[in-house]
Design a protein around this motif. Structure first.
Motif, PDB file in Angstrom:
ATOM      1  N   THR A   1       0.951  -1.282  -0.043  1.00 20.56           N
ATOM      2  CA  THR A   1       0.104  -0.024   0.134  1.00 20.56           C
ATOM      3  C   THR A   1       0.902   1.318  -0.017  1.00 20.56           C
ATOM      4  N   GLY A   2       0.456   2.243  -0.709  1.00 24.13           N
ATOM      5  CA  GLY A   2       1.362   3.558  -0.985  1.00 24.13           C
ATOM      6  C   GLY A   2       2.079   3.763  -2.056  1.00 24.13           C
ATOM      7  N   VAL A   3       2.401   2.342  -2.860  1.00 22.82           N
ATOM      8  CA  VAL A   3       3.144   2.331  -3.866  1.00 22.82           C
ATOM      9  C   VAL A   3       2.494   2.065  -5.073  1.00 22.82           C
ATOM     10  N   GLU A   4       2.255   3.302  -6.049  1.00 25.43           N
ATOM     11  CA  GLU A   4       1.480   3.131  -7.328  1.00 25.43           C
ATOM     12  C   GLU A   4       1.950   2.057  -8.265  1.00 25.43           C
ATOM     13  N   SER A   5       3.167   2.409  -8.484  1.00 31.04           N
ATOM     14  CA  SER A   5       3.497   1.825  -9.826  1.00 31.04           C
ATOM     15  C   SER A   5       5.080   1.309  -9.598  1.00 31.04           C
ATOM     16  N   LEU A   6       5.846   0.629 -10.255  1.00 29.07           N
ATOM     17  CA  LEU A   6       6.963   0.371 -10.393  1.00 29.07           C
ATOM     18  C   LEU A   6       7.789   0.837 -11.675  1.00 29.07           C
ATOM     19  N   ASN A   7       9.035   1.304 -11.533  1.00 30.27           N
ATOM     20  CA  ASN A   7       9.491   1.429 -12.918  1.00 30.27           C
ATOM     21  C   ASN A   7       9.407   0.166 -13.832  1.00 30.27           C
ATOM     22  N   VAL A   8       9.294   0.644 -15.087  1.00 25.07           N
ATOM     23  CA  VAL A   8       8.930  -0.476 -16.176  1.00 25.07           C
ATOM     24  C   VAL A   8      10.103  -1.442 -16.198  1.00 25.07           C
ATOM     25  N   GLY A   9      11.448  -1.107 -16.244  1.00 18.70           N
ATOM     26  CA  GLY A   9      12.239  -2.005 -16.382  1.00 18.70           C
ATOM     27  C   GLY A   9      12.326  -3.160 -14.957  1.00 18.70           C
ATOM     28  N   VAL A  10      12.185  -2.356 -13.782  1.00 18.96           N
ATOM     29  CA  VAL A  10      12.197  -3.230 -12.632  1.00 18.96           C
ATOM     30  C   VAL A  10      10.865  -4.097 -12.879  1.00 18.96           C
ATOM     31  N   ALA A  11       9.646  -3.865 -13.330  1.00 15.02           N
ATOM     32  CA  ALA A  11       8.306  -4.587 -13.349  1.00 15.02           C
ATOM     33  C   ALA A  11       8.992  -5.731 -14.288  1.00 15.02           C
ATOM     34  N   THR A  12       9.507  -5.402 -15.420  1.00 19.70           N
ATOM     35  CA  THR A  12       9.882  -6.355 -16.498  1.00 19.70           C
ATOM     36  C   THR A  12      10.580  -7.576 -15.741  1.00 19.70           C
ATOM     37  N   GLY A  13      11.621  -7.115 -15.178  1.00 23.14           N
ATOM     38  CA  GLY A  13      12.445  -8.219 -14.530  1.00 23.14           C
ATOM     39  C   GLY A  13      11.610  -9.148 -13.520  1.00 23.14           C
ATOM     40  N   ILE A  14      10.881  -8.351 -12.688  1.00 25.17           N
ATOM     41  CA  ILE A  14      10.057  -9.415 -11.789  1.00 25.17           C
ATOM     42  C   ILE A  14       9.153 -10.348 -12.704  1.00 25.17           C
ATOM     43  N   SER A  15       8.605  -9.623 -13.616  1.00 24.18           N
ATOM     44  CA  SER A  15       7.526 -10.454 -14.548  1.00 24.18           C
ATOM     45  C   SER A  15       8.197 -11.708 -15.350  1.00 24.18           C
ATOM     46  N   ILE A  16       9.447 -11.343 -15.737  1.00 20.79           N
ATOM     47  CA  ILE A  16      10.164 -12.408 -16.306  1.00 20.79           C
ATOM     48  C   ILE A  16      10.587 -13.559 -15.684  1.00 20.79           C
ATOM     49  N   TYR A  17      11.182 -13.199 -14.265  1.00 21.27           N
ATOM     50  CA  TYR A  17      11.479 -14.210 -13.347  1.00 21.27           C
ATOM     51  C   TYR A  17      10.137 -15.093 -13.084  1.00 21.27           C
ATOM     52  N   GLU A  18       9.084 -14.456 -12.618  1.00 27.14           N
ATOM     53  CA  GLU A  18       7.812 -15.231 -12.259  1.00 27.14           C
ATOM     54  C   GLU A  18       7.292 -16.248 -13.256  1.00 27.14           C
ATOM     55  N   LEU A  19       7.240 -15.528 -14.584  1.00 24.16           N
ATOM     56  CA  LEU A  19       6.886 -16.216 -15.545  1.00 24.16           C
ATOM     57  C   LEU A  19       7.617 -17.224 -16.300  1.00 24.16           C
ATOM     58  N   ARG A  20       9.065 -17.079 -16.110  1.00 26.81           N
ATOM     59  CA  ARG A  20       9.979 -18.012 -16.672  1.00 26.81           C
ATOM     60  C   ARG A  20       9.764 -19.349 -15.654  1.00 26.81           C
TER      61      ARG A  20
END
Length: 399
Positions: A231-250
């Protein structure tokens, strides 16, 4: 040899200067390399560097490792080439990697991502996770902007880019190729870590920094997921979000596709082939002999090595304990082998049996290799030996 250029209108200078424009880079599929570091990245990526321009103040020995033609020129001409008001002491021209449609099982779809630094970070992150294919929803996408190259640390030179004019055309192409479209959104119905993926290749969508993934792509997506945040964090930097998404989806991809990957893996194919070969030899040998293919091969190995102990037999043939006893007992009973202290030797009777059965073994081997040319048989043996040597290398480092 270093040549000199002192005219701005020189054709080589003019071509290099044109490549300061994204439009020209895309049209010619060429790159303007700025600085020695970018030149080195291009060299290590295997790009063809067509020409290098260096300042008169540069030490020419610093460029001796490049096979490309190198030209010394004035600081003024170098500034004109890069269209900057500051000096970049060396500039190169290189051919970009040709684009192709032969994609891997995991690709990134960049939906109107704008920031050049973010794009470079996404490329570098994707490459770190083994992603080689980047598809874009705008046909003016340029991965070779200097800031993007720097942010990617040169990995932009090692990956494949495919541009489409619209989000719809990019998604349609991917779906036709059999990809499932996974888009991230703060309003996604599923958490990224819990989404149930299909057994299909994955196209992960990276959205625009301000508005995210466009509606056209969201409507066509197979999965819309969100990354849970405090709560309180609206969004992530697109580069950071990409790293998280790739890791979890991989990770999800591996778990989802695990059975298929095991079935198609090298180890399993070799194992299945080995079992089939043994079975084929057994069938042919049983026609005239009571012994199995493994027992005959064991006698052949014993003949070559002179002696083996039970531990060595177990390591080479995979028989231990009761199975080992069952394996060698018939050979003792038929006086084909004998034991001297702890070492097992082949007897004269064993050698006579080999002489009689060898033609059958050779004939069976020729049946198994039917359809392969002499060159292919030679190559097959060479490939297997290389695999064996690589396995031995790994085992040497076993703790």
């Amino acid at each position: 040899m270093i040549n000199k250029i002192d005219k701005l209108k020189d054709p080589l200078v003019q071509e290099a200067r044109e490549l300061s424009s994204s439009k020209k880079r895309i049209f010619k599929n060429k790159i303007q390399l700025r600085g020695l570091e970018q030149l080195m990245w291009a060299k290590y990526a295997g790009l063809k560097i067509e020409s290098i321009f260096i300042s008169e103040d540069q030490n020419v020995d610093d460029y001796s490792g490049f096979s490309s033609p190198t030209y010394q020129t004035s600081n003024g001409i170098l500034k004109k080439i890069t269209e900057t008001n500051y000096l970049i002491p060396c500039v190169g021209v290189a051919e970009a990697t040709p684009n192709n449609d032969d994609f891997d099982d995991f690709v990134l779809l960049l939906d109107d991502v704008k920031d050049h630094g973010n794009i470079g970070t996404i490329i570098r992150t994707g490459k770190a996770y083994g992603i080689n294919d980047f598809i874009t929803t705008n046909d003016d996408f340029d991965p070779y902007i200097p800031k993007t190259i720097d942010a990617s640390r040169g990995t932009a030179f090692k990956v494949n880019f495919k541009r489409y004019k619209t989000p719809q055309s990019a998604v349609a192409f991917l779906k036709e190729k059999g990809y499932q479209i996974v888009a991230t959104s703060p309003y996604g119905k599923s958490l990224q870590s819990t989404v149930e993926l299909d057994k299909k290749p994955i196209a992960l969508v990276i959205g625009n920094e301000s508005v995210g993934v466009c509606n056209e792509v969201l409507e066509a997506a197979d999965h819309i997921v969100q990354i849970p945040m405090h709560t309180g964090v609206e969004s992530l930097n697109v580069g950071v979000a990409t790293g998280i998404s790739i890791y979890e989806l991989r990770l999800k991809e591996v778990l989802t596709m695990l059975a298929e990957k095991i079935i198609s893996s090298l180890g399993r194919k070799v194992s299945v082939t080995s079992k089939l070969i043994r079975r084929a030899f057994d069938i042919k040998l049983k026609e005239i002999s009571e012994f199995s293919g493994d027992q005959i091969i064991f006698l052949m190995v014993l003949k070559r090595k002179s002696q083996m102990n039970e531990e060595q037999i177990g390591e080479q043939f995979g028989y231990f304990g009761d199975r080992l006893e069952k394996f060698i007992s018939p050979l003792y009973e038929n006086k084909l082998i004998k034991k001297e202290y702890e070492e097992i030797e082949i007897t004269n009777a064993g050698e006579d049996l080999l002489a009689k059965l060898w033609p059958i073994h050779e004939k069976t081997e020729n049946i198994l290799l039917e359809g392969l040319t002499a060159e292919e048989r030679k190559n097959l043996k060479s490939y297997l030996e290389k695999i064996q040597q690589n396995c031995i290398k790994i085992m040497k480092y076993e703790v």
